[in-house]
Design a protein around this motif. Structure first.
Motif, PDB file in Angstrom:
ATOM      1  N   GLU A  13       0.817  -1.191   0.059  1.00 48.01           N
ATOM      2  CA  GLU A  13       0.039  -0.015   0.084  1.00 48.01           C
ATOM      3  C   GLU A  13       0.876   1.082   0.102  1.00 48.01           C
ATOM      4  N   LYS A  14       2.301   1.144   0.247  1.00 47.04           N
ATOM      5  CA  LYS A  14       3.132   2.154   0.386  1.00 47.04           C
ATOM      6  C   LYS A  14       3.666   2.498  -1.364  1.00 47.04           C
ATOM      7  N   ASP A  15       3.887   1.575  -1.832  1.00 47.76           N
ATOM      8  CA  ASP A  15       4.484   1.902  -3.389  1.00 47.76           C
ATOM      9  C   ASP A  15       3.559   1.186  -4.551  1.00 47.76           C
ATOM     10  N   LEU A  16       2.640   0.474  -3.986  1.00 44.86           N
ATOM     11  CA  LEU A  16       1.807  -0.203  -4.931  1.00 44.86           C
ATOM     12  C   LEU A  16       2.348  -1.318  -5.732  1.00 44.86           C
ATOM     13  N   LEU A  17       3.664  -1.754  -5.279  1.00 39.38           N
ATOM     14  CA  LEU A  17       4.405  -2.655  -5.932  1.00 39.38           C
ATOM     15  C   LEU A  17       4.063  -3.970  -5.390  1.00 39.38           C
ATOM     16  N   LEU A  18       4.174  -5.286  -6.157  1.00 38.65           N
ATOM     17  CA  LEU A  18       3.812  -6.630  -5.827  1.00 38.65           C
ATOM     18  C   LEU A  18       4.900  -7.257  -5.545  1.00 38.65           C
ATOM     19  N   TYR A  19       4.606  -8.262  -4.526  1.00 39.07           N
ATOM     20  CA  TYR A  19       5.477  -9.295  -3.910  1.00 39.07           C
ATOM     21  C   TYR A  19       4.766 -10.526  -4.136  1.00 39.07           C
ATOM     22  N   HIS A  20       5.593 -11.676  -4.602  1.00 40.11           N
ATOM     23  CA  HIS A  20       5.447 -12.876  -4.986  1.00 40.11           C
ATOM     24  C   HIS A  20       5.911 -13.753  -3.623  1.00 40.11           C
ATOM     25  N   GLY A  21       5.166 -14.801  -3.310  1.00 35.42           N
ATOM     26  CA  GLY A  21       5.725 -15.554  -2.281  1.00 35.42           C
ATOM     27  C   GLY A  21       5.083 -16.881  -2.289  1.00 35.42           C
ATOM     28  N   PHE A  22       5.732 -17.781  -1.466  1.00 33.41           N
ATOM     29  CA  PHE A  22       5.503 -19.334  -1.108  1.00 33.41           C
ATOM     30  C   PHE A  22       5.283 -19.548   0.192  1.00 33.41           C
ATOM     31  N   THR A  23       4.244 -20.264   0.759  1.00 30.69           N
ATOM     32  CA  THR A  23       4.240 -20.665   2.059  1.00 30.69           C
ATOM     33  C   THR A  23       3.223 -21.776   2.332  1.00 30.69           C
ATOM     34  N   THR A  24       3.229 -22.470   3.486  1.00 30.22           N
ATOM     35  CA  THR A  24       2.583 -23.482   3.925  1.00 30.22           C
ATOM     36  C   THR A  24       1.423 -22.827   5.040  1.00 30.22           C
ATOM     37  N   ASN A  25       1.592 -21.758   5.529  1.00 24.58           N
ATOM     38  CA  ASN A  25       0.806 -21.114   6.310  1.00 24.58           C
ATOM     39  C   ASN A  25       0.650 -19.776   5.975  1.00 24.58           C
ATOM     40  N   LEU A  26      -0.553 -19.498   5.178  1.00 27.74           N
ATOM     41  CA  LEU A  26      -0.954 -17.994   4.594  1.00 27.74           C
ATOM     42  C   LEU A  26      -1.044 -17.151   5.791  1.00 27.74           C
TER      43      LEU A  26
END
Length: 93
Positions: A13-26
């Motif tokens: 919400e600060k710079d509107l850029l995206l981050y992609h990630g992986f997890t087993t506990n969202l």
């Protein structure tokens, strides 16, 4: 059946850029990101979840995460989430 592996997309919400990630506990992962416990996103909080996919196997999930980080994957996400990006004011590039 609960699918254990998740690939997700966050938007800062600060710079509107995206981050992609992986997890087993969202849920916990989102808490970690927004509590500055994740070095790669700590300067970009607050972050909001805009997309996620669940998988049966870790291999498939990691493959999908890598794809989202490619130029083709980014284009696909822009097409898939075009209404979402409009709603969240994602910058057009």
């Amino acid at each position: 059946m609960i699918l254990p592996f998740c690939v997700y997309v966050l938007q800062s919400e600060k710079d509107l850029l995206l981050y992609h990630g992986f997890t087993t506990n969202l849920e916990q992962r989102l808490i970690d990101h927004n509590s500055k416990r994740t070095k790669s996103t700590s300067s970009r909080i607050p972050l909001k979840l805009i997309y996620c996919e669940f998988f049966i196997t870790k291999t498939d999930a990691l493959r999908r995460e890598r794809y989202f980080k490619t130029s083709t994957g980014k284009k696909m996400l822009k097409l898939l989430l075009r209404d979402t990006f409009e709603k969240v004011n994602y910058p057009k590039r």
